[in-house]
Design an enzyme around this catalytic site. Structure first.
Site, PDB file in Angstrom:
ATOM      1  N   PHE A   1      31.793   0.498   1.407  1.00 41.16           N
ATOM      2  CA  PHE A   1      30.871  -0.339   2.181  1.00 41.16           C
ATOM      3  C   PHE A   1      30.118  -1.354   1.310  1.00 41.16           C
ATOM      4  CE2 PHE A   1      30.614   0.680   6.703  1.00 41.16           C
ATOM      5  CZ  PHE A   1      31.619   1.637   6.732  1.00 41.16           C
TER       6      PHE A   1
ATOM      7  N   CYS B   1      29.310   0.195  17.546  1.00 40.28           N
ATOM      8  CA  CYS B   1      28.362   1.198  17.056  1.00 40.28           C
ATOM      9  C   CYS B   1      27.178   0.637  16.273  1.00 40.28           C
ATOM     10  CB  CYS B   1      29.105   2.229  16.214  1.00 40.28           C
ATOM     11  SG  CYS B   1      30.214   3.218  17.221  1.00 40.28           S
TER      12      CYS B   1
HETATM   13  P1  NAD Z   1      34.041   3.368  25.718  1.00 43.95           P
HETATM   14  O1  NAD Z   1      33.180   2.448  26.490  1.00 43.95           O
HETATM   15  O2  NAD Z   1      35.247   2.863  25.012  1.00 43.95           O
HETATM   16  O3  NAD Z   1      34.497   4.568  26.647  1.00 43.95           O
HETATM   17  C1  NAD Z   1      33.649   5.241  27.540  1.00 43.95           C
HETATM   18  C2  NAD Z   1      34.502   5.717  28.717  1.00 43.95           C
HETATM   19  O4  NAD Z   1      33.686   6.505  29.569  1.00 43.95           O
HETATM   20  C3  NAD Z   1      35.033   4.583  29.582  1.00 43.95           C
HETATM   21  O5  NAD Z   1      36.430   4.696  29.699  1.00 43.95           O
HETATM   22  C4  NAD Z   1      34.338   4.799  30.938  1.00 43.95           C
HETATM   23  O6  NAD Z   1      35.138   4.409  32.038  1.00 43.95           O
HETATM   24  C5  NAD Z   1      34.099   6.288  30.908  1.00 43.95           C
HETATM   25  N1  NAD Z   1      33.058   6.762  31.825  1.00 43.95           N
HETATM   26  C6  NAD Z   1      31.857   6.229  32.101  1.00 43.95           C
HETATM   27  N2  NAD Z   1      31.197   7.003  32.998  1.00 43.95           N
HETATM   28  C7  NAD Z   1      31.986   8.049  33.288  1.00 43.95           C
HETATM   29  C8  NAD Z   1      31.881   9.184  34.129  1.00 43.95           C
HETATM   30  N3  NAD Z   1      30.786   9.401  34.864  1.00 43.95           N
HETATM   31  N4  NAD Z   1      32.914  10.042  34.199  1.00 43.95           N
HETATM   32  C9  NAD Z   1      34.031   9.829  33.469  1.00 43.95           C
HETATM   33  N5  NAD Z   1      34.203   8.770  32.639  1.00 43.95           N
HETATM   34  C10 NAD Z   1      33.202   7.900  32.551  1.00 43.95           C
HETATM   35  O7  NAD Z   1      33.063   4.056  24.654  1.00 43.95           O
HETATM   36  P2  NAD Z   1      33.433   4.618  23.186  1.00 43.95           P
HETATM   37  O8  NAD Z   1      33.546   3.496  22.221  1.00 43.95           O
HETATM   38  O9  NAD Z   1      34.514   5.619  23.309  1.00 43.95           O
HETATM   39  O10 NAD Z   1      32.058   5.360  22.851  1.00 43.95           O
HETATM   40  C11 NAD Z   1      31.663   6.528  23.532  1.00 43.95           C
HETATM   41  C12 NAD Z   1      30.435   7.081  22.841  1.00 43.95           C
HETATM   42  O11 NAD Z   1      30.769   7.470  21.490  1.00 43.95           O
HETATM   43  C13 NAD Z   1      29.296   6.084  22.693  1.00 43.95           C
HETATM   44  O12 NAD Z   1      28.072   6.759  22.798  1.00 43.95           O
HETATM   45  C14 NAD Z   1      29.470   5.541  21.291  1.00 43.95           C
HETATM   46  O13 NAD Z   1      28.255   5.071  20.740  1.00 43.95           O
HETATM   47  C15 NAD Z   1      29.944   6.771  20.558  1.00 43.95           C
HETATM   48  N6  NAD Z   1      30.762   6.501  19.366  1.00 43.95           N
HETATM   49  C16 NAD Z   1      31.683   5.512  19.373  1.00 43.95           C
HETATM   50  C17 NAD Z   1      32.451   5.282  18.249  1.00 43.95           C
HETATM   51  C18 NAD Z   1      33.469   4.169  18.219  1.00 43.95           C
HETATM   52  O14 NAD Z   1      33.964   3.845  17.129  1.00 43.95           O
HETATM   53  N7  NAD Z   1      33.827   3.565  19.346  1.00 43.95           N
HETATM   54  C19 NAD Z   1      32.301   6.084  17.111  1.00 43.95           C
HETATM   55  C20 NAD Z   1      31.368   7.111  17.141  1.00 43.95           C
HETATM   56  C21 NAD Z   1      30.601   7.311  18.284  1.00 43.95           C
END
Ligand code: NAD
Length: 437
Positions: free
Chosen positions: A255, A266
């Site tokens: 980093f 994030c």
């Molecule tokens: P995303 O937006 O890609 O996916 C979330 C999914 O949840 C979507 O497909 C949405 O349709 C679904 N969803 C919403 N409400 C729902 C419900 N009631 N029932 C079923 N499905 C539902 O999000 P992401 O990037 O996967 O991130 C998810 C969480 O993980 C967040 O809090 C994020 O901060 C955290 N996170 C993300 C990463 C990353 O690199 N993307 C890494 C670590 C942590």
């Protein structure tokens, strides 16, 4: 073990596919039917190396399926992960709407269940959310008691997009925030075969570990970008400086790659959410505010360089290589290219772009305001200047393609190219943290 994953985005789908590959029975749930259909047909809805291949393998071996029916998924599982999105509200505070809806739905589904199940929060939520928002909703809608009738854990996710499968399978550590020992023991079973340290702690601390990790990494990026800007003024190559300081074990080399700032789903949203959450406690987190401000400024570094080269951008063809917030990903969320392109459009530039994976996502954002090219050659052809905005490996090998340009000028926002080699080829090189003679 039988596992359900609610929310099948980057985190949920990767978690589901990897846990299935480790021998668990997994049901993925999403409210978007197209996503569910795609998973069941073996199509990964996001781009991640190896994801589709492992998905198809586990569908075939019947360890994984997807549904829109959360009730059925809760019924069939011992552990239910919540991995729905936690976006920013307009005021940058965390939006818990998806978390609240999911907690209510799981609560309703738990109502008629007699088996002990653990709800494990994988979404990133500000400290206190699992105790103050999720558990009360689970209890209210299930008429059951956490600790007695069901368990609760908070298992933060640390995967990097672009390396998500590798990171999930080879974690540096597993953090298990637990409501009580029984909840933690159940979730520990799922992760016990990963060869990494496991830290068991309380829910609130696990939530904070995730935010502190992201805030630290974001700070490290803004730090090296600040050093890069100083290096540029003083005629020093920041890459050499980063190498030198990275050899110190207390600092480490990761980093410390200067560039045009962090983006993605994030760092920006999580650092902003942490800042907002402590304002409520009457504290001003000055360092973190500065990290965010520096990042916003850094995103526009390529535009400042373009302005140094051309007084008027009208009808200038600007080739932008890379749209995604980082290489190996199709994710456009908070990508620096968003700020860069919007500012260049205001200056009436003629923008041509190329990204190996993110073009479809970019089309949803920029529509027909910019041009989308099929390859690097088409993008660079007759261009007045080239901006490298994403660190895709293929951009490291573009030296011979500069001959296609009208003016051989490259603004290297990701430090992909060798300035000396550019000089040999008569390519005018501008790089973050690098001073041209
Ligand atoms: P995303 O937006 O890609 O996916 C979330 C999914 O949840 C979507 O497909 C949405 O349709 C679904 N969803 C919403 N409400 C729902 C419900 N009631 N029932 C079923 N499905 C539902 O999000 P992401 O990037 O996967 O991130 C998810 C969480 O993980 C967040 O809090 C994020 O901060 C955290 N996170 C993300 C990463 C990353 O690199 N993307 C890494 C670590 C942590």
């Amino acid at each position: 073990m039988k596992v359900s994953i609610i929310g099948t985005g980057y985190v949920g789908l990767v978690t589901g596919v990897c846990l299935a590959d480790n021998g668990n029975d997994v049901v993925c749930v999403d409210i978007i039917k197209e996503k569910v259909d795609a998973i069941n047909e073996g199509r990964a809805i996001i781009y991640e190396e190896d994801l589709e291949q492992i998905l198809v393998k586990n569908l075939k071996e019947k360890r994984l399926r997807a549904t829109t029916n959360i009730g059925e998924a809760v019924k069939s599982a011992d552990v239910i992960f919540i991995s729905v999105g936690t976006p920013s509200r307009e005021n940058k505070a965390i939006d818990l709407g998806f978390i609240e809806n999911t907690s209510c739905e799981i609560g309703k589904a738990l109502k008629n269940e007699t088996n002990y199940k653990v709800i494990a929060v994988k979404s990133t939520v500000v400290p206190g959310t699992t105790e103050n928002v999720i558990i009360p909703l689970l209890e209210e809608f299930s008429d059951k008691k956490a600790g007695t009738d069901f368990g609760v854990c908070m298992i933060p996710e640390f995967l990097r997009e672009g390396r998500a499968i590798y990171d999930f399978m080879n974690p540096d550590r597993t953090i298990i925030g637990e409501y009580d020992k029984k909840s933690g023991d159940k979730v520990f079973e799922l992760f016990k075969n990963f060869s990494c340290p496991v830290l068991r702690t309380n829910l609130r601390t696990a939530e904070m570990i995730k935010y502190a990790s992201n805030a630290f990494l974001a700070t490290k990026i803004s730090f090296i970008n600040e050093i890069a800007n100083i290096c540029e003024l003083k005629g020093i190559d920041v890459n050499e400086v980063a190498k030198g300081i990275g050899l110190d074990k207390r600092i480490n080399p990761h980093f410390l790659h200067a560039g045009i700032g962090f983006g993605g789903s994030c760092f920006p949203k999580d650092v902003s959410a942490l800042i907002s959450s402590v304002y409520e406690n009457g504290y001003e987190p000055k360092l973190l505010k500065e990290v965010m401000e520096l990042n916003e400024r850094q995103k526009l570094w390529p535009v400042r360089k373009v302005n140094e080269i051309f007084i008027d951008l009208k009808n200038k063809k600007i080739a932008i290589l890379g749209l995604a917030f980082k290489g190996n990903s199709d994710d456009m969320r908070e990508a620096p290219t968003f700020s860069i392109i919007n500012l260049l459009l205001k200056k009436n530039a003629n923008i041509h772009t190329y990204d190996p994976k993110a073009t479809e996502n970019a089309k949803r954002i920029f529509g027909n305001k910019i041009n989308y090219c099929k390859n690097i050659d088409e993008c660079l052809n007759d261009a007045d200047v080239c901006i490298i905005a994403t660190d895709w490996d293929e951009f490291k090998k573009i030296y011979d393609k500069f001959n296609l340009m009208k003016n051989k000028i490259v603004i290297d926002g990701r430090k992909m190219l060798n300035p000396e080699k550019c000089k040999e080829l008569n390519v005018k090189y501008y790089g973050v943290g690098y001073k041209n003679e």
